[in-house]
Design a protein around this motif. Structure first.
Motif, mmCIF file in Angstrom:
data_model
loop_
_atom_site.group_PDB
_atom_site.id
_atom_site.type_symbol
_atom_site.label_atom_id
_atom_site.label_comp_id
_atom_site.label_asym_id
_atom_site.label_seq_id
_atom_site.Cartn_x
_atom_site.Cartn_y
_atom_site.Cartn_z
ATOM 1 N N GLU A 68 0.819 -1.210 0.000
ATOM 2 C CA GLU A 68 0.000 0.000 0.000
ATOM 3 C C GLU A 68 0.854 1.261 0.000
ATOM 4 O O GLU A 68 0.430 2.291 -0.516
ATOM 5 N N THR A 70 3.450 1.632 -1.762
ATOM 6 C CA THR A 70 3.821 1.887 -3.151
ATOM 7 C C THR A 70 2.701 2.586 -3.909
ATOM 8 O O THR A 70 2.948 3.145 -4.976
ATOM 9 N N LEU A 71 1.499 2.540 -3.374
ATOM 10 C CA LEU A 71 0.401 3.244 -4.017
ATOM 11 C C LEU A 71 0.494 4.754 -3.814
ATOM 12 O O LEU A 71 -0.210 5.518 -4.480
ATOM 13 N N PRO A 74 2.036 6.992 -7.243
ATOM 14 C CA PRO A 74 1.258 7.666 -8.305
ATOM 15 C C PRO A 74 0.589 8.957 -7.842
ATOM 16 O O PRO A 74 0.140 9.739 -8.674
ATOM 17 N N PHE A 94 -7.327 7.799 1.278
ATOM 18 C CA PHE A 94 -6.383 6.688 1.280
ATOM 19 C C PHE A 94 -5.751 6.498 2.658
ATOM 20 O O PHE A 94 -5.658 5.368 3.163
#
Length: 115
Positions: A68, A70-71, A74, A94
């Motif tokens: 998560e 690594t999300l 973006p 998030f």
């Protein structure tokens, strides 16, 4: 003449390296040193020993939260194509999902090492 001298020096160095390698080796071999490390398991014993489920759950939780993270990458690209309000709402949503998931795991007792 120069080629012969270089070859002799190279041969002498190779012999010295080989002799020093043989002389400097330890002759004492320990069982733990010679056995492969298998995540804390003794490879000489039975393979069907019980595995700690708690350790497995902690590893899975770590992998989930690591993926998560690594999300978040973006999010930098989203900032360029959206306005600040949309970006802030997306980022707060998030982080709230991650925080709720962390509190849920804590309430379930998955993060306690005492049991």
């Amino acid at each position: 003449m120069m080629f012969l001298l270089t070859t002799m020096i190279l041969v002498i160095m190779m012999i010295l390296v080989t002799v020093l390698n043989l002389v400097s080796k330890k002759s004492f071999y320990d069982r733990e040193k010679n056995s492969p490390f298998e995540c804390g398991f003794d490879p000489k014993n039975l393979a069907r020993l019980p595995f700690s489920l708690h350790f497995f759950l902690i590893a899975i939780i770590f992998i989930i939260f690591d993926v998560e993270l690594t999300l978040f990458m973006p999010m930098i690209m989203i900032l360029k194509i959206t306005n600040l309000t949309t970006f802030t709402f997306c980022l707060i949503s998030f982080i709230m999902i991650l925080t709720i998931g962390l509190f849920h795991e804590q309430n379930q007792g998955a993060l306690n090492w005492t049991h």
